[in-house]
Design a protein around this motif. Structure first.
Motif, PDB file in Angstrom:
ATOM      1  N   UNK A  43      44.037  40.150  41.383  1.00  0.00           N
ATOM      2  CA  UNK A  43      43.939  39.526  40.062  1.00  0.00           C
ATOM      3  C   UNK A  43      43.908  38.001  40.205  1.00  0.00           C
ATOM      4  N   UNK A  44      42.964  37.366  39.518  1.00  0.00           N
ATOM      5  CA  UNK A  44      42.838  35.910  39.517  1.00  0.00           C
ATOM      6  C   UNK A  44      42.822  35.422  38.076  1.00  0.00           C
ATOM      7  N   UNK A  45      43.245  34.174  37.890  1.00  0.00           N
ATOM      8  CA  UNK A  45      43.219  33.567  36.564  1.00  0.00           C
ATOM      9  C   UNK A  45      41.941  32.746  36.448  1.00  0.00           C
ATOM     10  N   UNK A  46      41.234  32.942  35.347  1.00  0.00           N
ATOM     11  CA  UNK A  46      39.967  32.268  35.132  1.00  0.00           C
ATOM     12  C   UNK A  46      40.043  31.500  33.815  1.00  0.00           C
ATOM     13  N   UNK A  47      39.644  30.243  33.851  1.00  0.00           N
ATOM     14  CA  UNK A  47      39.640  29.419  32.645  1.00  0.00           C
ATOM     15  C   UNK A  47      38.322  29.664  31.911  1.00  0.00           C
ATOM     16  N   UNK A  48      38.421  30.053  30.622  1.00  0.00           N
ATOM     17  CA  UNK A  48      37.245  30.445  29.854  1.00  0.00           C
ATOM     18  C   UNK A  48      37.108  29.529  28.640  1.00  0.00           C
ATOM     19  N   UNK A  49      35.913  28.989  28.471  1.00  0.00           N
ATOM     20  CA  UNK A  49      35.643  28.169  27.288  1.00  0.00           C
ATOM     21  C   UNK A  49      35.499  29.074  26.069  1.00  0.00           C
ATOM     22  N   UNK A  50      35.819  28.561  24.894  1.00  0.00           N
ATOM     23  CA  UNK A  50      35.602  29.365  23.682  1.00  0.00           C
ATOM     24  C   UNK A  50      34.117  29.697  23.505  1.00  0.00           C
TER      25      UNK A  50
END
Length: 103
Positions: A43-50
């Motif tokens: 599991x990785x954390x991904x930054x997602x734009x709106x």
């Protein structure tokens, strides 16, 4: 290219790395890069734009692919190597630990 021994939908166990002994179902297979994506593993954390699908955006956790050599197929709850044999005129996978045909 030789065919891969792990397919989408198989249940596998991770045999090395940070997620060792974790089990899950294969969600995707990338034969060109020899990678698999397993549910709940790596599991990785991904930054997602709106965007339209995700109005809020933010930080999302998702599975990242791992190398296919780090997983073993589970047959009846036991990790096993996989081989190929001819069943009549059809090529099938079988579990080397039990000799049982997989598909």
């Amino acid at each position: 290219m030789a065919s891969l021994k792990i397919k989408k939908g198989d249940t596998v166990r991770v045999i090395s790395g940070a997620d060792k002994n974790a089990e899950g179902k294969v969600k995707a297979v990338d034969p060109k890069n020899r990678k698999v994506t397993v549910e709940g593993v790596n599991m990785v954390k991904k930054h997602v734009k709106p965007n339209m699908a995700n109005q809020a955006g933010g930080i999302v956790e998702e599975e990242a692919p791992i190398d296919i050599s780090k997983v073993m197929l589970l047959v009846n709850g036991k990790a096993t190597r996989v081989g190929f044999k001819m069943d009549g005129d059809k090529k099938v996978r079988y579990a080397k630990a039990t000799g049982e045909t997989i598909d």
